[in-house]
Design a protein around this motif. Structure first.
Motif, PDB file in Angstrom:
ATOM      1  N   ALA A  45      38.624  51.692  43.387  1.00 29.83           N
ATOM      2  CA  ALA A  45      37.209  51.720  43.597  1.00 29.83           C
ATOM      3  C   ALA A  45      36.488  52.125  42.133  1.00 29.83           C
ATOM      4  O   ALA A  45      35.829  51.316  41.974  1.00 29.83           O
ATOM      5  N   GLU A  46      36.998  53.216  41.722  1.00 30.91           N
ATOM      6  CA  GLU A  46      36.300  53.729  40.468  1.00 30.91           C
ATOM      7  C   GLU A  46      36.292  52.733  39.303  1.00 30.91           C
ATOM      8  O   GLU A  46      35.842  52.231  38.568  1.00 30.91           O
ATOM      9  N   LEU A  47      37.756  52.269  39.281  1.00 36.95           N
ATOM     10  CA  LEU A  47      38.125  51.090  38.175  1.00 36.95           C
ATOM     11  C   LEU A  47      37.338  49.776  38.541  1.00 36.95           C
ATOM     12  O   LEU A  47      36.863  49.336  37.472  1.00 36.95           O
ATOM     13  N   GLN A  48      37.115  49.502  39.750  1.00 34.75           N
ATOM     14  CA  GLN A  48      36.239  48.218  40.133  1.00 34.75           C
ATOM     15  C   GLN A  48      34.961  48.323  39.518  1.00 34.75           C
ATOM     16  O   GLN A  48      34.257  47.785  38.912  1.00 34.75           O
ATOM     17  N   ALA A  49      34.229  49.698  39.937  1.00 38.21           N
ATOM     18  CA  ALA A  49      32.963  50.108  39.298  1.00 38.21           C
ATOM     19  C   ALA A  49      32.826  49.869  37.763  1.00 38.21           C
ATOM     20  O   ALA A  49      31.858  49.554  37.281  1.00 38.21           O
ATOM     21  N   GLN A  50      33.781  50.220  37.024  1.00 31.17           N
ATOM     22  CA  GLN A  50      33.874  50.311  35.634  1.00 31.17           C
ATOM     23  C   GLN A  50      34.048  48.915  35.294  1.00 31.17           C
ATOM     24  O   GLN A  50      33.412  48.378  34.004  1.00 31.17           O
ATOM     25  N   CYS A  51      34.655  48.161  35.647  1.00 28.54           N
ATOM     26  CA  CYS A  51      34.830  46.670  35.612  1.00 28.54           C
ATOM     27  C   CYS A  51      33.598  45.959  35.665  1.00 28.54           C
ATOM     28  O   CYS A  51      33.391  44.962  34.978  1.00 28.54           O
ATOM     29  N   GLU A  52      32.560  46.306  36.442  1.00 30.44           N
ATOM     30  CA  GLU A  52      31.487  45.725  36.713  1.00 30.44           C
ATOM     31  C   GLU A  52      30.315  46.344  36.084  1.00 30.44           C
ATOM     32  O   GLU A  52      29.257  46.016  36.263  1.00 30.44           O
ATOM     33  N   ASP A  53      30.648  47.235  34.946  1.00 25.51           N
ATOM     34  CA  ASP A  53      29.385  47.861  34.325  1.00 25.51           C
ATOM     35  C   ASP A  53      28.731  46.735  33.651  1.00 25.51           C
ATOM     36  O   ASP A  53      29.233  45.917  32.676  1.00 25.51           O
ATOM     37  N   ALA A  54      27.237  46.859  33.705  1.00 26.14           N
ATOM     38  CA  ALA A  54      26.419  45.900  33.094  1.00 26.14           C
ATOM     39  C   ALA A  54      26.359  45.828  31.649  1.00 26.14           C
ATOM     40  O   ALA A  54      25.890  45.048  30.928  1.00 26.14           O
ATOM     41  N   ALA A  55      26.166  47.206  30.992  1.00 34.48           N
ATOM     42  CA  ALA A  55      25.754  47.580  29.653  1.00 34.48           C
ATOM     43  C   ALA A  55      26.876  47.550  28.682  1.00 34.48           C
ATOM     44  O   ALA A  55      26.624  47.613  27.625  1.00 34.48           O
ATOM     45  N   ARG A  56      28.124  47.934  29.089  1.00 37.56           N
ATOM     46  CA  ARG A  56      29.148  48.222  28.138  1.00 37.56           C
ATOM     47  C   ARG A  56      30.558  47.250  28.130  1.00 37.56           C
ATOM     48  O   ARG A  56      31.229  47.512  29.099  1.00 37.56           O
ATOM     49  N   PRO A  57      30.430  46.061  27.489  1.00 37.82           N
ATOM     50  CA  PRO A  57      31.512  45.162  27.805  1.00 37.82           C
ATOM     51  C   PRO A  57      32.590  46.040  27.257  1.00 37.82           C
ATOM     52  O   PRO A  57      33.816  45.560  27.884  1.00 37.82           O
ATOM     53  N   LEU A  91      39.689  43.705  44.574  1.00 39.27           N
ATOM     54  CA  LEU A  91      40.160  42.688  43.812  1.00 39.27           C
ATOM     55  C   LEU A  91      39.217  41.345  44.147  1.00 39.27           C
ATOM     56  O   LEU A  91      38.582  40.798  43.232  1.00 39.27           O
ATOM     57  N   LEU A  92      39.267  41.043  45.476  1.00 39.34           N
ATOM     58  CA  LEU A  92      38.351  39.629  45.697  1.00 39.34           C
ATOM     59  C   LEU A  92      36.962  40.036  45.421  1.00 39.34           C
ATOM     60  O   LEU A  92      36.087  39.176  44.831  1.00 39.34           O
ATOM     61  N   PRO A  93      36.200  41.121  45.896  1.00 42.35           N
ATOM     62  CA  PRO A  93      34.872  41.300  45.405  1.00 42.35           C
ATOM     63  C   PRO A  93      34.798  41.355  43.873  1.00 42.35           C
ATOM     64  O   PRO A  93      33.588  41.098  43.229  1.00 42.35           O
ATOM     65  N   LEU A  94      35.710  41.964  43.178  1.00 46.78           N
ATOM     66  CA  LEU A  94      35.475  41.676  41.528  1.00 46.78           C
ATOM     67  C   LEU A  94      35.566  40.428  41.224  1.00 46.78           C
ATOM     68  O   LEU A  94      34.698  39.995  40.185  1.00 46.78           O
ATOM     69  N   CYS A  95      36.488  39.489  41.756  1.00 51.83           N
ATOM     70  CA  CYS A  95      36.181  38.054  41.370  1.00 51.83           C
ATOM     71  C   CYS A  95      34.836  37.738  41.488  1.00 51.83           C
ATOM     72  O   CYS A  95      34.292  36.901  40.817  1.00 51.83           O
ATOM     73  N   ALA A  96      34.220  37.915  42.685  1.00 53.40           N
ATOM     74  CA  ALA A  96      32.812  37.136  42.908  1.00 53.40           C
ATOM     75  C   ALA A  96      31.973  37.817  42.151  1.00 53.40           C
ATOM     76  O   ALA A  96      30.957  37.178  41.683  1.00 53.40           O
ATOM     77  N   TRP A 138      30.460  38.270  29.266  1.00 51.95           N
ATOM     78  CA  TRP A 138      31.049  37.951  30.618  1.00 51.95           C
ATOM     79  C   TRP A 138      31.818  37.059  30.863  1.00 51.95           C
ATOM     80  O   TRP A 138      32.673  37.198  31.889  1.00 51.95           O
ATOM     81  N   ASP A 139      31.872  35.999  29.876  1.00 54.12           N
ATOM     82  CA  ASP A 139      32.848  35.192  30.033  1.00 54.12           C
ATOM     83  C   ASP A 139      34.481  35.976  29.708  1.00 54.12           C
ATOM     84  O   ASP A 139      35.438  35.476  30.512  1.00 54.12           O
ATOM     85  N   GLU A 140      34.280  36.678  28.720  1.00 60.60           N
ATOM     86  CA  GLU A 140      35.334  37.621  28.540  1.00 60.60           C
ATOM     87  C   GLU A 140      35.962  38.512  29.643  1.00 60.60           C
ATOM     88  O   GLU A 140      37.040  38.406  29.941  1.00 60.60           O
ATOM     89  N   ALA A 141      35.236  38.837  30.492  1.00 61.88           N
ATOM     90  CA  ALA A 141      35.351  39.668  31.668  1.00 61.88           C
ATOM     91  C   ALA A 141      36.016  38.704  32.669  1.00 61.88           C
ATOM     92  O   ALA A 141      36.927  39.122  33.412  1.00 61.88           O
ATOM     93  N   ARG A 142      35.331  37.425  32.866  1.00 63.47           N
ATOM     94  CA  ARG A 142      36.114  36.720  33.740  1.00 63.47           C
ATOM     95  C   ARG A 142      37.666  36.289  33.259  1.00 63.47           C
ATOM     96  O   ARG A 142      38.463  36.079  34.006  1.00 63.47           O
ATOM     97  N   VAL A 143      37.977  36.022  31.977  1.00 62.90           N
ATOM     98  CA  VAL A 143      39.038  35.758  31.641  1.00 62.90           C
ATOM     99  C   VAL A 143      39.942  37.100  32.053  1.00 62.90           C
ATOM    100  O   VAL A 143      41.151  36.818  32.564  1.00 62.90           O
ATOM    101  N   LEU A 144      39.565  38.264  31.844  1.00 64.66           N
ATOM    102  CA  LEU A 144      40.353  39.378  32.259  1.00 64.66           C
ATOM    103  C   LEU A 144      40.469  39.476  33.863  1.00 64.66           C
ATOM    104  O   LEU A 144      41.589  39.955  34.116  1.00 64.66           O
ATOM    105  N   ALA A 145      39.561  39.145  34.427  1.00 68.89           N
ATOM    106  CA  ALA A 145      39.608  39.118  35.891  1.00 68.89           C
ATOM    107  C   ALA A 145      40.808  38.181  36.349  1.00 68.89           C
ATOM    108  O   ALA A 145      41.650  38.348  37.266  1.00 68.89           O
ATOM    109  N   LEU A 146      40.675  36.792  35.852  1.00 66.14           N
ATOM    110  CA  LEU A 146      41.562  36.012  36.115  1.00 66.14           C
ATOM    111  C   LEU A 146      43.209  36.214  35.750  1.00 66.14           C
ATOM    112  O   LEU A 146      44.053  36.084  36.833  1.00 66.14           O
TER     113      LEU A 146
END
Length: 222
Positions: A45-57, A91-96, A138-146
């Motif tokens: 859950a902590e890693l998920q929060a860091q993956c969703e950080d809005a300000a620090r790619p 995982l699934l909430p992270l994809c969304a 954010w497209d880069e983040a989507r690539v990483l999530a995929l």
């Protein structure tokens, strides 16, 4: 940095429930110590929060790599029930969330942040043209999530597919891959990652028929 150190330390010791039991006993805690599954889900859950950080790619990138590495290396320690939590709560909430963030991100070129001054003149961070907008980042983040989600699910498919709602989760993941392939026609990087993710999910490793394997192991003498 503090969050990254905390996550790293947690992943190193989260599987050692015996030490956790001893520390609780020594401290005189009345509450039962958390189980290994609960500790793993806290880390995820902590890693998920860091993956969703809005300000620090850059933090998002590190978090995605860590999430993938942790589950690839230690996913076998999760119980089937814990995999329910990992899939449906992480995982699934992270994809969304990454899809939504990429769609809402601005396509305007970002102002390069100022790093400091030299001789009274400002020094700005140089942004590469592939990362100079919020949408591209954010497209880069989507690539990483995929990559991360499909690799993890495929690697631990034996544990995940036994769960009652596996078919629904698999469909959600396929829709995420499809949406990623279609939503950003101008981003080849996301399209390539989506095709790779689909291949990872659907193409099974080759297996020799039992008869062929037996013939190879014990060939018939001529």
């Amino acid at each position: 940095m503090g969050s990254e150190m905390c996550i790293r330390d947690s992943t190193m010791g989260v599987g050692d429930s015996a030490e956790a039991d001893e520390s609780y006993a020594e401290a005189g805690e009345r509450a039962a110590p958390p189980s290994a599954d609960e500790l793993w889900l806290c880390v995820l859950a902590e890693l998920q929060a860091q993956c969703e950080d809005a300000a620090r790619p850059e933090l998002r990138t590190c978090a995605y790599h860590t999430l993938e590495s942790v589950l690839m290396a230690h996913g076998g320690r999760l119980s089937p029930a814990a995999w329910d939590g990992a899939v449906w709560r992480v995982l699934l909430p992270l994809c969304a969330s990454v899809s939504r963030a990429a769609e809402l991100a601005s396509p305007d070129v970002l102002d390069a942040p100022e790093l400091g001054r030299v001789g009274g003149m400002p020094v700005h961070l140089q942004l590469h043209h592939t990362r100079d907008t919020a949408r591209k980042q954010w497209d880069e983040a989507r690539v990483l999530a995929l990559r991360a989600v499909t690799r993890v699910v495929r690697a631990h498919l034996g544990s995940i597919r036994t769960r009652p709602r596996f078919d629904v989760a698999w469909l959600h993941l396929l829709r995420f891959v499809e949406a990623s392939a279609l939503s950003t026609p101008g981003c080849v990087e996301v399209g390539d990652a989506a095709v790779g993710a689909l291949f990872q999910m659907l193409v099974l490793p080759p297996r020799k028929p039992a008869g062929v394997a037996a013939a190879v192991a014990a060939p018939t003498p001529v």
